[in-house]
Scaffold this motif. Structure first.
Motif, mmCIF file in Angstrom:
data_model
loop_
_atom_site.group_PDB
_atom_site.id
_atom_site.type_symbol
_atom_site.label_atom_id
_atom_site.label_comp_id
_atom_site.label_asym_id
_atom_site.label_seq_id
_atom_site.Cartn_x
_atom_site.Cartn_y
_atom_site.Cartn_z
ATOM 1 N N GLU A 81 12.216 -9.101 1.951
ATOM 2 C CA GLU A 81 11.532 -8.988 0.676
ATOM 3 C C GLU A 81 11.380 -7.529 0.257
ATOM 4 O OE1 GLU A 81 8.034 -11.264 0.116
ATOM 5 O OE2 GLU A 81 8.736 -12.932 1.317
ATOM 6 N N ASP B 63 4.184 -3.541 -4.088
ATOM 7 C CA ASP B 63 4.092 -4.096 -5.438
ATOM 8 C C ASP B 63 4.641 -3.121 -6.470
ATOM 9 O OD1 ASP B 63 2.473 -6.658 -4.959
ATOM 10 O OD2 ASP B 63 1.263 -5.129 -3.963
ATOM 11 N N ALA B 64 4.640 -1.852 -6.147
ATOM 12 C CA ALA B 64 5.148 -0.817 -7.064
ATOM 13 C C ALA B 64 5.497 0.428 -6.256
ATOM 14 C CB ALA B 64 4.117 -0.481 -8.127
ATOM 15 N N GLU C 4 -5.911 -5.301 -4.069
ATOM 16 C CA GLU C 4 -4.930 -6.070 -3.303
ATOM 17 C C GLU C 4 -3.514 -5.500 -3.358
ATOM 18 O OE1 GLU C 4 -5.878 -8.508 -1.387
ATOM 19 O OE2 GLU C 4 -7.952 -8.340 -2.093
ATOM 20 N N ALA C 5 -3.237 -4.662 -4.338
ATOM 21 C CA ALA C 5 -1.869 -4.169 -4.526
ATOM 22 C C ALA C 5 -1.520 -3.059 -3.536
ATOM 23 C CB ALA C 5 -1.693 -3.663 -5.953
ATOM 24 N N ARG C 6 -0.200 -2.883 -3.329
ATOM 25 C CA ARG C 6 0.295 -1.795 -2.467
ATOM 26 C C ARG C 6 1.355 -1.009 -3.234
ATOM 27 N NH1 ARG C 6 2.291 -4.671 2.871
ATOM 28 N NH2 ARG C 6 3.077 -6.165 1.333
ATOM 29 N N TRP C 7 1.326 0.289 -3.083
ATOM 30 C CA TRP C 7 2.274 1.134 -3.800
ATOM 31 C C TRP C 7 2.682 2.312 -2.927
ATOM 32 C CZ3 TRP C 7 -2.794 0.247 -5.095
ATOM 33 C CH2 TRP C 7 -3.696 1.281 -4.895
ATOM 34 N N ARG D 65 9.600 1.373 -9.851
ATOM 35 C CA ARG D 65 8.661 0.341 -10.288
ATOM 36 C C ARG D 65 7.303 1.002 -10.493
ATOM 37 N NH1 ARG D 65 8.929 -3.362 -5.231
ATOM 38 N NH2 ARG D 65 9.098 -1.272 -4.340
ATOM 39 N N ARG E 234 14.989 -5.816 -4.737
ATOM 40 C CA ARG E 234 13.539 -5.869 -4.817
ATOM 41 C C ARG E 234 13.040 -7.309 -4.853
ATOM 42 N NH1 ARG E 234 11.990 -0.509 -3.963
ATOM 43 N NH2 ARG E 234 13.043 0.877 -5.430
ATOM 44 N N ARG F 203 3.272 0.703 -11.871
ATOM 45 C CA ARG F 203 2.109 -0.086 -12.276
ATOM 46 C C ARG F 203 1.069 0.873 -12.834
ATOM 47 N NH1 ARG F 203 -0.843 -5.019 -9.100
ATOM 48 N NH2 ARG F 203 -2.755 -5.115 -10.373
#
Length: 367
Positions: free
Chosen positions: A308, A313-314, A352-355, A342, A5, A344
């Motif tokens: 990456e 992000d989660a 802005e986050a991606r899951w 992971r 990760r 969140r």
């Protein structure tokens, strides 16, 4: 969090620090600043002579460190009967010519100071090879001995001032310009021809070593090749010789470097990701009668390698509301994380986050 990760440079840095610790190296820590005089007196050792400086409250001129090795050399307690073995993970600050701006560069390195015997010297080279293998199975290393070329020039009676000029042509494998410059310096044609042969002295170990042996005209040149043979035997014993080649045009700065020199490259990175060698000449400038060998890994270059993870992000965005008790939210998140996910926790989805997926507290507790 699993290491896959992490960003490539984070994962590799974590793994390599463990590798160095298992070989008895301890972490060296230093501050961000060093007295500017240290770098002013050793500018030829630095990749860039442009350094960020400022005045301290006591009037001293300080600099954001552009290098770690100089600080280690300045502060080492090693002598010929007691070595010091360090590794470091530090940020350095250097001027980047293509962009015309200063950059903060993450650098991982390893240094052996004292009186490294043939095994200890070989161990550092083997650690460099293992480092490159950890970065990429397709990594390749170029290995040289600066003393071979230096001794050849001495044996051919090339003056000290001319050695640096000719060394530049050898670095760039420019045999034509080297021959022309040698003629301009009054070097006999036979000697110039021998020097020009060094420009093409690179390739697989057996063939290149045979050609180098034929070129050796001094005991010091023979000794330089013998050291390379011992290092090669050590690499081979550990199964690390694959993708290692000899390249005698690899000289570094001949004012500071002597003995072994090596560089490492990986597919996808535009520049060398590892560089190292012996630098006893630098220690002599500090009045230290000891030797040293080390290398640095430029972690910023590894960002070109990609990998990456999945870019998220989660894995799960755990949505909770005013009706959800904090302890229940904590239990729900813990249950999901216990499955290796992971998580969140948010009341409102972040912009802005991606899951991967979204779950409520009730859904998470019922899984």
């Amino acid at each position: 969090m699993e290491d896959f990760r992490m960003r490539p440079e984070e994962r590799i840095s974590w793994s390599l620090q463990g590798l160095y610790q298992r070989h008895g190296y301890k972490k060296y820590r230093m501050g961000k600043f060093e007295e500017y005089e240290l770098y002013l007196e050793n500018k030829n050792f630095l990749q860039s002579r442009q350094i960020i400086t400022f005045n301290d409250m006591d009037g001293r001129v300080l600099a954001l460190k552009p290098d770690v090795t100089l600080s280690i050399v300045k502060n080492t307690h090693a002598d010929r009967s007691s070595s010091e073995k360090f590794y470091y993970l530090e940020n350095v600050y250097r001027f980047h010519k293509p962009s015309g701006a200063y950059r903060e560069i993450s650098q991982l390195g390893l240094e052996y100071l004292g009186a490294p015997d043939p095994f200890a010297t070989g161990e550092v080279v083997c650690l460099a090879a293992q480092t490159l293998r950890e970065i990429s199975p397709q990594a390749r290393m170029q290995l040289s001995n600066v003393s071979f070329v230096r001794s050849l020039m001495d044996g051919l009676k090339v003056e000290e001032g001319a050695q640096a000029q000719l060394g530049e042509f050898i670095r760039h494998k420019n045999a034509h310009e080297l021959s022309a410059q040698a003629a301009a310096l009054g070097i006999p044609p036979a000697a110039a021809h021998m020097l020009s042969q060094v420009c093409g002295l690179s390739g697989p170990y057996e063939d290149t070593m045979a050609r180098a042996r034929a070129l050796a005209i001094t005991p010091d040149m023979t000794g330089a090749l013998s050291l390379l043979e011992g290092v090669w035997a050590q690499l081979k014993a550990l199964g690390l010789e694959d993708r290692v080649t000899l390249d005698f045009s690899l000289l570094g700065d001949m004012e500071y470097y002597c003995g072994l020199a090596f560089q490492g490259y990986v597919p996808g990175a535009p520049r060398a990701v590892l560089s190292g060698g012996c630098y006893a000449n630098l220690l002599r400038k500090f009045g230290r009668d000891i030797d040293a060998i080390g290398f640095a890994v430029y972690l910023n270059e590894l960002s070109f390698l990609g990998g990456e993870g999945d870019g998220l992000d989660a894995d799960v965005l755990l949505r909770y509301g005013p009706e959800d008790a904090p302890d229940q939210v904590a239990l729900a998140a813990q249950a999901l994380r216990g499955k290796g996910l992971r998580v969140r926790c948010e009341m409102c989805p972040p912009r802005e986050a991606r899951w991967g997926r979204e779950m409520t507290v009730k859904e998470a507790l019922s899984c």
